[in-house]
Scaffold this active site. Structure first.
Site, PDB file in Angstrom:
ATOM      1  N   ARG A  45       0.587  -1.235  -0.235  1.00  0.00           N
ATOM      2  CA  ARG A  45       0.097  -0.018   0.153  1.00  0.00           C
ATOM      3  C   ARG A  45       0.852   1.318   0.362  1.00  0.00           C
ATOM      4  NH1 ARG A  45      -3.684  -0.050   5.143  1.00  0.00           N
ATOM      5  NH2 ARG A  45      -4.946  -1.511   4.031  1.00  0.00           N
ATOM      6  N   ARG A  80      -1.267   6.567   9.562  1.00  0.00           N
ATOM      7  CA  ARG A  80      -1.572   6.015   8.306  1.00  0.00           C
ATOM      8  C   ARG A  80      -1.755   7.022   7.256  1.00  0.00           C
ATOM      9  NH1 ARG A  80      -3.971   0.615   8.414  1.00  0.00           N
ATOM     10  NH2 ARG A  80      -3.011  -0.403  10.138  1.00  0.00           N
ATOM     11  N   LYS A  97      -5.359   7.197  12.194  1.00  0.00           N
ATOM     12  CA  LYS A  97      -5.928   7.786  10.894  1.00  0.00           C
ATOM     13  C   LYS A  97      -6.202   9.198  11.158  1.00  0.00           C
ATOM     14  CE  LYS A  97      -7.502   3.357   9.344  1.00  0.00           C
ATOM     15  NZ  LYS A  97      -8.795   2.548   8.680  1.00  0.00           N
ATOM     16  N   CYS A 120      -8.284 -10.968   1.524  1.00  0.00           N
ATOM     17  CA  CYS A 120      -8.441 -10.135   3.080  1.00  0.00           C
ATOM     18  C   CYS A 120      -8.666 -11.427   3.749  1.00  0.00           C
ATOM     19  CB  CYS A 120      -9.446  -9.458   3.122  1.00  0.00           C
ATOM     20  SG  CYS A 120      -9.717  -8.830   4.758  1.00  0.00           S
ATOM     21  N   CYS A 134     -16.950  -7.712   6.354  1.00  0.00           N
ATOM     22  CA  CYS A 134     -16.876  -8.289   7.774  1.00  0.00           C
ATOM     23  C   CYS A 134     -17.071  -6.911   8.133  1.00  0.00           C
ATOM     24  CB  CYS A 134     -15.474  -8.943   8.188  1.00  0.00           C
ATOM     25  SG  CYS A 134     -14.218  -7.566   8.467  1.00  0.00           S
ATOM     26  N   CYS A 193     -14.138  -1.336   6.361  1.00  0.00           N
ATOM     27  CA  CYS A 193     -13.041  -0.671   5.255  1.00  0.00           C
ATOM     28  C   CYS A 193     -13.804  -0.101   4.183  1.00  0.00           C
ATOM     29  CB  CYS A 193     -12.102  -1.799   4.917  1.00  0.00           C
ATOM     30  SG  CYS A 193     -11.164  -2.731   6.198  1.00  0.00           S
TER      31      CYS A 193
HETATM   32 FE1  SRM Z   1      -9.150  -1.845   6.195  1.00  0.00          FE
HETATM   33  C1  SRM Z   1      -7.961  -4.403   7.991  1.00  0.00           C
HETATM   34  C2  SRM Z   1      -8.443  -3.289   3.535  1.00  0.00           C
HETATM   35  C3  SRM Z   1      -9.601   1.096   4.512  1.00  0.00           C
HETATM   36  C4  SRM Z   1     -10.708  -0.921   9.213  1.00  0.00           C
HETATM   37  N1  SRM Z   1      -8.204  -3.363   5.918  1.00  0.00           N
HETATM   38  C5  SRM Z   1      -7.783  -4.484   6.655  1.00  0.00           C
HETATM   39  C6  SRM Z   1      -6.763  -5.531   5.912  1.00  0.00           C
HETATM   40  C7  SRM Z   1      -5.437  -5.092   5.930  1.00  0.00           C
HETATM   41  C8  SRM Z   1      -7.063  -6.947   6.477  1.00  0.00           C
HETATM   42  C9  SRM Z   1      -5.744  -7.488   7.513  1.00  0.00           C
HETATM   43  O1  SRM Z   1      -5.921  -6.694   8.687  1.00  0.00           O
HETATM   44  O2  SRM Z   1      -5.322  -8.379   7.074  1.00  0.00           O
HETATM   45  C10 SRM Z   1      -7.662  -5.122   4.288  1.00  0.00           C
HETATM   46  C11 SRM Z   1      -6.638  -5.879   3.186  1.00  0.00           C
HETATM   47  C12 SRM Z   1      -7.592  -6.314   2.271  1.00  0.00           C
HETATM   48  C13 SRM Z   1      -6.702  -6.842   1.063  1.00  0.00           C
HETATM   49  O3  SRM Z   1      -6.813  -7.777   0.646  1.00  0.00           O
HETATM   50  O4  SRM Z   1      -6.398  -5.735   0.290  1.00  0.00           O
HETATM   51  C14 SRM Z   1      -8.136  -4.081   4.625  1.00  0.00           C
HETATM   52  N2  SRM Z   1      -8.926  -1.035   4.541  1.00  0.00           N
HETATM   53  C15 SRM Z   1      -8.606  -1.953   3.279  1.00  0.00           C
HETATM   54  C16 SRM Z   1      -9.033  -1.029   2.021  1.00  0.00           C
HETATM   55  C17 SRM Z   1      -8.165  -1.540   1.009  1.00  0.00           C
HETATM   56  C18 SRM Z   1     -10.448  -1.207   1.542  1.00  0.00           C
HETATM   57  C19 SRM Z   1     -10.691  -0.787   0.431  1.00  0.00           C
HETATM   58  O5  SRM Z   1     -11.389  -1.593  -0.228  1.00  0.00           O
HETATM   59  O6  SRM Z   1     -10.438   0.290   0.005  1.00  0.00           O
HETATM   60  C20 SRM Z   1      -8.763   0.225   2.735  1.00  0.00           C
HETATM   61  C21 SRM Z   1      -7.294   0.946   2.703  1.00  0.00           C
HETATM   62  C22 SRM Z   1      -7.154   1.986   3.280  1.00  0.00           C
HETATM   63  C23 SRM Z   1      -5.819   2.369   3.171  1.00  0.00           C
HETATM   64  O7  SRM Z   1      -5.484   2.943   1.992  1.00  0.00           O
HETATM   65  O8  SRM Z   1      -5.089   2.903   4.075  1.00  0.00           O
HETATM   66  C24 SRM Z   1      -9.162   0.179   4.166  1.00  0.00           C
HETATM   67  N3  SRM Z   1      -9.833   0.046   7.147  1.00  0.00           N
HETATM   68  C25 SRM Z   1     -10.436   0.897   6.173  1.00  0.00           C
HETATM   69  C26 SRM Z   1     -11.277   1.893   6.806  1.00  0.00           C
HETATM   70  C27 SRM Z   1     -11.849   2.993   5.973  1.00  0.00           C
HETATM   71  C28 SRM Z   1     -11.161   4.312   6.233  1.00  0.00           C
HETATM   72  O9  SRM Z   1     -10.348   4.294   6.825  1.00  0.00           O
HETATM   73  O10 SRM Z   1     -11.582   5.113   5.482  1.00  0.00           O
HETATM   74  C29 SRM Z   1     -11.536   1.232   7.894  1.00  0.00           C
HETATM   75  C30 SRM Z   1     -12.611   1.678   9.090  1.00  0.00           C
HETATM   76  C31 SRM Z   1     -12.293   3.086   9.618  1.00  0.00           C
HETATM   77  C32 SRM Z   1     -11.605   2.551  10.940  1.00  0.00           C
HETATM   78  O11 SRM Z   1     -10.415   2.465  10.845  1.00  0.00           O
HETATM   79  O12 SRM Z   1     -12.091   2.465  11.831  1.00  0.00           O
HETATM   80  C33 SRM Z   1     -10.828   0.071   8.129  1.00  0.00           C
HETATM   81  N4  SRM Z   1      -9.295  -2.374   8.106  1.00  0.00           N
HETATM   82  C34 SRM Z   1      -9.910  -1.818   9.274  1.00  0.00           C
HETATM   83  C35 SRM Z   1      -9.894  -2.623  10.540  1.00  0.00           C
HETATM   84  C36 SRM Z   1     -10.604  -2.520  11.895  1.00  0.00           C
HETATM   85  C37 SRM Z   1      -9.836  -1.594  12.614  1.00  0.00           C
HETATM   86  C38 SRM Z   1     -10.192  -1.524  14.360  1.00  0.00           C
HETATM   87  O13 SRM Z   1     -10.282  -0.380  14.727  1.00  0.00           O
HETATM   88  O14 SRM Z   1     -10.379  -2.838  14.635  1.00  0.00           O
HETATM   89  C39 SRM Z   1      -8.911  -3.596  10.185  1.00  0.00           C
HETATM   90  C40 SRM Z   1      -8.673  -4.899  11.185  1.00  0.00           C
HETATM   91  C41 SRM Z   1      -7.573  -4.587  11.856  1.00  0.00           C
HETATM   92  O15 SRM Z   1      -6.946  -3.644  11.984  1.00  0.00           O
HETATM   93  O16 SRM Z   1      -7.426  -5.600  12.843  1.00  0.00           O
HETATM   94  C42 SRM Z   1      -8.573  -3.582   8.594  1.00  0.00           C
HETATM   95 FE1  SF4 Z   2     -11.278  -7.307   4.903  1.00  0.00          FE
HETATM   96 FE2  SF4 Z   2     -11.760  -4.942   5.683  1.00  0.00          FE
HETATM   97 FE3  SF4 Z   2     -13.502  -5.960   3.956  1.00  0.00          FE
HETATM   98 FE4  SF4 Z   2     -13.329  -6.599   6.708  1.00  0.00          FE
HETATM   99  S1  SF4 Z   2     -13.906  -4.873   5.905  1.00  0.00           S
HETATM  100  S2  SF4 Z   2     -13.493  -8.052   4.644  1.00  0.00           S
HETATM  101  S3  SF4 Z   2     -11.088  -6.524   6.826  1.00  0.00           S
HETATM  102  S4  SF4 Z   2     -11.340  -5.560   3.679  1.00  0.00           S
END
Ligand code: SRM
Ligand code: SF4
Length: 556
Positions: A75, A144, A210, A437, A476, A480
């Site tokens: 990323r 981030r 974030k 994911c 889930c 995200c």
């Molecule tokens: Fe996310 C984890 C994809 C935005 C909340 N997110 C993941 C992971 C890395 C799975 C993992 O931990 O192994 C996913 C990778 C999937 C893949 O195969 O690519 C993933 N998140 C994404 C992306 C790519 C979704 C998308 O389709 O665009 C976004 C990447 C953003 C970036 O460029 O940095 C993405 N994730 C978000 C957002 C939305 C936002 O920030 O605008 C959220 C919700 C807002 C927040 O943070 O509360 C989000 N992602 C999470 C979480 C839950 C965090 C928590 O508070 O518990 C996880 C899981 C974790 O961190 O344990 C997670």
């Molecule tokens: Fe994976 Fe995030 Fe989508 Fe959950 S919300 S399935 S962690 S990419």
């Protein structure tokens, strides 16, 4: 400070990591496996990568007694989502050579590349480095990618605000040289003092952090979902400073009421410049020192703010900055949209916002997104800006070049596609989910497009096809694709099952709430059919679907 015995295991991994180096270098050498060591999997996140495996192929590989098909996702760090034409060309080439070739625009204005084999990580990072791009701190317990509203109001102010995204990102970067040493062969530094990190110390933050910048009146960057949202306050085309909103975050865990989505609480205003940076810094140090390091499910800033209480949290930050927050300045978000198609920006140049379904840039059938963007970049007459809704703006097109760029977009069917996409599809997005994911419980980006086609038919049956209903899906409850902040949110519970959430608003001030649990497609469509019928009959003048369901379906 928590009792060291109770610290979550990751805390120890960070502390003993030797500035995020761990044994990554050794893991890379191991040719017997496509994976890296477990602790290194946690550390590599701080360098912007995740180890993944192809979940579609797990069974087949297990039957053949082969290890999982491991690969890595990378990323990029792109504060404010900006790329030059040359950087786009480099990204295009790197994606093709070293990964699946698909450029995936994320919900935080950057890109991910999937399917990179272990042996390709170093060459990939080196090539990005040559293009002045990096992936530092795009994952891990650290600040981030900093997002920023994509659309200019008054240009000079927009440029100034955008530059804050860049400056904040640089300001909060870790001091360790591990990234440069491991991936770019920089000579190992012997004097560790030079990388002492007064912000992150040696345990970094308790959890990811974030920051997003919103520029009223468009909340396209969904500013309140961030741990720290900065709302730009502009007066007479001058940036005065920012209102600070703390404690946003969208994740929850099914069946665990201790976890919840939360929007940021506005705690006051800080003037632009040095004071803004000081206040941001001390919000982070307060989270660093008060955040939960025992239970990662309680570690985000939102839980720290709720546990301490907003007033106490604010007081602590003020104690650290040495100045008080000023009273919150008035602001209004009246929309949360990407402005598709051509739009002249205040400098007189033109921007074209492309609809990119779920952020996937590839050539597919008649729609040749990747070829179009490469050709546009090769003219050298455009730049690129990602939006926080997984779309892309071809930006800074001079009036004299507009026709040529339009022709390219036309040739590859972009103009037709962007023009013809329905209102609901244009307002939809889905997270990645399967097959990469590891946390996905259900499909998301591979499924939402076909579900939207069926919803389009329902809307047409009720003469509602022009309604801009913000619809988001996640595989889930991590959120995200920001499904908890949608008018219709689908949140995966198991394969082919989704909780249906309703009642978010258009502007991003209100989260949705669960309406029905674990529905399959037939039930989803039947529920929506009924809801659309009621909406058509009973809505107030100009009432949005989210406001309508909030008023009539959730308050009983
Ligand atoms: Fe996310 C984890 C994809 C935005 C909340 N997110 C993941 C992971 C890395 C799975 C993992 O931990 O192994 C996913 C990778 C999937 C893949 O195969 O690519 C993933 N998140 C994404 C992306 C790519 C979704 C998308 O389709 O665009 C976004 C990447 C953003 C970036 O460029 O940095 C993405 N994730 C978000 C957002 C939305 C936002 O920030 O605008 C959220 C919700 C807002 C927040 O943070 O509360 C989000 N992602 C999470 C979480 C839950 C965090 C928590 O508070 O518990 C996880 C899981 C974790 O961190 O344990 C997670
Ligand atoms: Fe994976 Fe995030 Fe989508 Fe959950 S919300 S399935 S962690 S990419």
């Amino acid at each position: 400070m928590p009792d060291i015995k109770n610290l979550s295991p990751l805390e120890k991994v960070k502390v003993v990591s030797d500035g995020l180096r761990g044994t990554i270098a050794e893991s890379l050498q191991d040719e017997l496996t496509g994976a890296i060591r477990e602790d290194d999997q946690a550390l590599i996140k701080f360098h912007g990568m995740y180890q993944q495996d192809d979940r579609d192929r797990r069974e087949e590989r297990a039957e053949k007694k082969l290890e999982r098909l491991f690969s890595f996702m990378i990323r990029l760090r792109l504060p404010g989502g900006f790329l030059t034409a040359d950087q786009w060309i480099a990204l295009h080439e790197i994606a093709g050579e070293n990964t699946t070739g698909i450029i995936k625009i994320t919900t935080r204005q950057t890109v991910q590349l999937h399917g990179m084999l272990k042996s390709k990580i170093k060459p990939t990072i080196k090539e990005f480095h040559l293009a002045k791009l990096d992936s530092i701190a795009t994952c891990g317990d650290i600040n981030r990618n900093v997002t920023c509203s994509s659309y200019p109001t008054e240009l000079s102010v927009h440029d100034e605000i955008s530059s804050y995204a860049d400056k904040i990102s640089t300001f909060l970067k870790p001091k360790t040289r591990a990234y440069y040493e491991i991936w770019l062969d920089e000579e190992k530094i012997l004097d560790k003092k030079t990388e002492e990190d007064p912000l992150y110390l040696d345990a970094y933050l308790p959890r990811k952090f974030k920051i997003g910048i919103g520029i009223p009146p468009n909340n396209d960057a969904d500013v309140f979902i961030n741990d720290l949202g900065l709302i730009a306050i502009i007066e007479n085309n001058k940036l005065l400073g920012f209102n600070f909103a703390v404690g946003g975050g969208l994740a929850a865990t099914h069946g665990n009421p201790q976890t919840y989505a939360r929007l940021g609480t506005v705690i006051g205003f800080v003037e632009a410049g040095e004071k803004t940076f000081k206040a941001i810094y001390e919000v982070l140090t307060t989270q660093r020192d008060f955040g939960n390091r025992e239970d990662r499910k309680q570690a985000r800033l939102k839980y720290t703010v709720d546990r301490m209480g907003v007033d106490k949290f604010k007081e602590e930050v003020e104690k650290r900055t040495g100045f008080p927050f000023e009273e919150t300045k008035p602001f209004t978000f009246s929309e949360r949209v990407d402005y598709y198609g051509w739009r002249q920006n205040p400098s007189g140049n033109w921007d074209y916002t492309l609809f990119i379904e779920n952020g996937r840039v590839l050539d597919e059938g008649e729609l040749k997104l990747k070829s179009a963007l490469l050709e546009a970049a090769q003219t050298g007459k455009v730049s690129f800006r990602f939006t926080a809704n997984q779309n892309l703006i071809i930006t800074e097109v001079k009036p004299k070049d507009k026709k040529a760029i339009h022709k390219i977009l036309e040739k590859f069917n972009i103009i037709e596609q962007t023009g013809n996409v329905s209102a609901i599809r244009k307002n939809s997005m889905a997270c990645v989910a399967l097959p990469t994911c590891p946390l996905a419980l259900a499909e998301s980006q591979r499924y939402l497009p076909s579900l939207i086609t069926k919803i389009e038919l329902l809307l047409a049956n009720h003469d509602l096809e022009n309604e801009n209903i913000i619809t988001r899906m996640t595989g889930c409850p991590n959120g995200c694709g920001r499904s908890p902040a949608a008018e219709i949110g689908f949140i995966g519970t198991a394969l082919e099952k989704y909780n249906l959430h309703l009642g978010g608003d258009h502007e991003g001030y209100r989260l949705n709430r669960i309406y029905k649990e674990s529905l399959g497609e037939v039930e989803i469509l039947s529920e929506l059919d009924g809801l659309f019928a009621d909406f058509k009959k009973e809505r107030k003048k100009n009432e949005s679907f989210g406001d309508f369901t909030h008023r009539t379906k959730l308050n009983t």
